[in-house]
Motif scaffolding. Structure first.
Motif, PDB file in Angstrom:
ATOM      1  N   LEU A  20      -3.181   2.902   4.148  1.00  0.00           N
ATOM      2  CA  LEU A  20      -1.786   2.659   4.499  1.00  0.00           C
ATOM      3  C   LEU A  20      -1.686   1.796   5.746  1.00  0.00           C
ATOM      4  O   LEU A  20      -2.336   2.074   6.754  1.00  0.00           O
ATOM      5  CB  LEU A  20      -1.054   3.986   4.744  1.00  0.00           C
ATOM      6  N   ARG A  41       1.567   9.251  -6.122  1.00  0.00           N
ATOM      7  CA  ARG A  41       2.013  10.611  -5.830  1.00  0.00           C
ATOM      8  C   ARG A  41       2.842  11.187  -6.983  1.00  0.00           C
ATOM      9  O   ARG A  41       2.741  12.378  -7.305  1.00  0.00           O
ATOM     10  CB  ARG A  41       2.823  10.600  -4.536  1.00  0.00           C
ATOM     11  N   LEU A  80      -7.492   5.676  -2.504  1.00  0.00           N
ATOM     12  CA  LEU A  80      -6.274   4.878  -2.438  1.00  0.00           C
ATOM     13  C   LEU A  80      -6.376   3.820  -1.349  1.00  0.00           C
ATOM     14  O   LEU A  80      -7.147   3.977  -0.403  1.00  0.00           O
ATOM     15  CB  LEU A  80      -5.075   5.793  -2.150  1.00  0.00           C
ATOM     16  N   HIS A 124       0.900   4.234  -2.925  1.00  0.00           N
ATOM     17  CA  HIS A 124       0.768   5.663  -2.613  1.00  0.00           C
ATOM     18  C   HIS A 124       1.912   6.459  -3.228  1.00  0.00           C
ATOM     19  O   HIS A 124       1.706   7.562  -3.747  1.00  0.00           O
ATOM     20  CB  HIS A 124       0.743   5.871  -1.096  1.00  0.00           C
ATOM     21  N   SER A 160       0.829  -1.218   0.000  1.00  0.00           N
ATOM     22  CA  SER A 160       0.000   0.000   0.000  1.00  0.00           C
ATOM     23  C   SER A 160       0.858   1.261   0.000  1.00  0.00           C
ATOM     24  O   SER A 160       0.539   2.239  -0.667  1.00  0.00           O
ATOM     25  CB  SER A 160      -0.937  -0.001   1.207  1.00  0.00           C
ATOM     26  N   SER A 161       1.984   1.244   0.725  1.00  0.00           N
ATOM     27  CA  SER A 161       2.857   2.423   0.773  1.00  0.00           C
ATOM     28  C   SER A 161       3.492   2.684  -0.591  1.00  0.00           C
ATOM     29  O   SER A 161       3.651   3.839  -1.008  1.00  0.00           O
ATOM     30  CB  SER A 161       3.949   2.242   1.830  1.00  0.00           C
TER      31      SER A 161
END
Length: 363
Positions: free
Chosen positions: A166, A138, A163, A134, A130-131
């Motif tokens: 996190l 971005r 999204l 992101h 998930s990070s």
């Protein structure tokens, strides 16, 4: 054959010709500019740079008919590269090439829709954490925000996209027993000096590699961290050691030097022939060599292997266990804020939280 939106053609004489709008007169007539080369890639690169300079004029906004991939390449070369560190540029470029271009790079920029972004994110969720999702999102969001500023698109389709949540990753640190084993081994051999410095100061591996003897004030017992060292890609298949400024403004800091580490470094300096604290002759010891030695040490000690960065986490964890306040830890680590420190080391506070709960219960 020319690709849609490129305006690049092969001439009969074997050369490639790139055409761009150089001027649009008041009466509507267009004057074109031309670029020539024997190589297609040379024309494309030069054409991208020229288009970046002529995307807007005082009288008229020139329509951009390129794909998302065309814009991302243009954005990377003309906007990102001149403004950021090489490591940041390489990180952006890698994300674009690996995770954006193969999936949605061929869609025309002006036709990119939120549904395209949604479908793309669904694919990314199957491949990345998930990070990481992101982080990639971005990059695309920043690129499209710039396109919006230049009025190449009417709205940014990455906005209002849901999204994945996190997930906080638990920091991996060595136990007290493992730390004692590692420290005992590092004192015996000078080649393990970077490991000892990381355990005692919480410095990053790049900061340790770039540390010079002139950065240490033995009389004041301080270490001035003002540079970092990284091996970065500098060309196709080529890498080089790049010495630059620390990760962030807060990363440039002055750390106190413990008496024990001061004495050890004083002895090392007596036989050193390098300007670098961790170095041989006139050169430094680069991060990947330090990483390799640390891996081998863990194998010898039969410790479950953790990355070199875990030494930094171990330092911070021991500080928390000893009751050092969060602002001090944040300052030593060079974090941008105490919130970042709290977010990273939340799980390390469990012991203190448990004690607090027991005290409340006892009232």
């Amino acid at each position: 054959m020319a690709k849609r939106g490129e305006n690049i053609y092969k001439r009969k004489d074997g050369r490639w010709e790139g055409r761009y709008i150089k001027e649009r007169k008041v009466d509507g007539k267009i004057r074109y500019g031309y670029i020539y080369s024997r190589k297609y890639v040379d024309v494309k690169k030069k054409l991208m740079l020229v288009k970046a300079q002529t995307l807007k004029s005082d009288d008229l906004q020139i329509a951009y008919d390129g794909t998302l991939g065309d814009w991302l390449k243009l954005w990377l070369e003309t906007i990102v590269k001149p403004r950021v560190k090489l490591s940041t540029y390489n990180g952006y470029k890698s994300k674009v090439q690996l995770h954006i271009l193969p999936h949605i790079g061929t869609i025309l920029l002006k036709e990119l829709l939120p549904t395209d972004i949604d479908q793309w994110l669904l694919q990314l969720n199957k491949q990345l954490s998930s990070s990481s999702v992101h982080a990639v999102h971005r990059v695309l969001k920043n690129a499209l925000s710039q396109a919006l500023k230049q009025e190449l698109i009417s709205k940014n389709p990455t906005l209002m996209i849901e999204l994945p949540k996190l997930e906080k990753q638990r920091v991996k640190a060595f136990s007290k027993q493992q730390q004692k084993m590692i420290k005992a081994a590092t004192i015996k051999e000078e080649k393990y000096l970077p490991i000892l410095i990381a355990l005692e100061t919480g410095m990053r591996i790049g900061e340790i590699s770039a540390l010079r003897w002139t950065d240490i004030d033995f009389s004041e017992k301080t270490i001035h961290i003002q540079r970092t060292l990284q091996r970065l890609q500098v060309g196709l298949g080529k890498t080089a050691l790049i010495e630059g400024t620390p990760k962030t403004f807060q990363s440039e800091r002055v750390l106190p030097l413990s008496n024990q580490l001061k004495e050890y470094l004083t002895e090392v300096k007596k036989t050193s022939h390098s300007p670098y604290v961790v170095g041989i002759k006139d050169s430094c010891t680069e991060p990947r060599t330090i990483t390799y030695r640390f891996k081998k040490l863990q194998e010898e000690l039969k410790i479950t292997p953790l990355p070199f960065h875990s030494l930094r986490h171990t330092f911070a964890t021991r500080c928390l266990e000893l009751g050092v306040n969060i602002a001090t830890i944040s300052s030593i680590l060079g974090h941008t804020s105490t919130k970042m420190t709290l977010d990273v080391y939340t799980s390390s506070f469990m012991q203190d939280e448990r004690k607090a709960m027991e005290k409340i219960a006892a009232i």
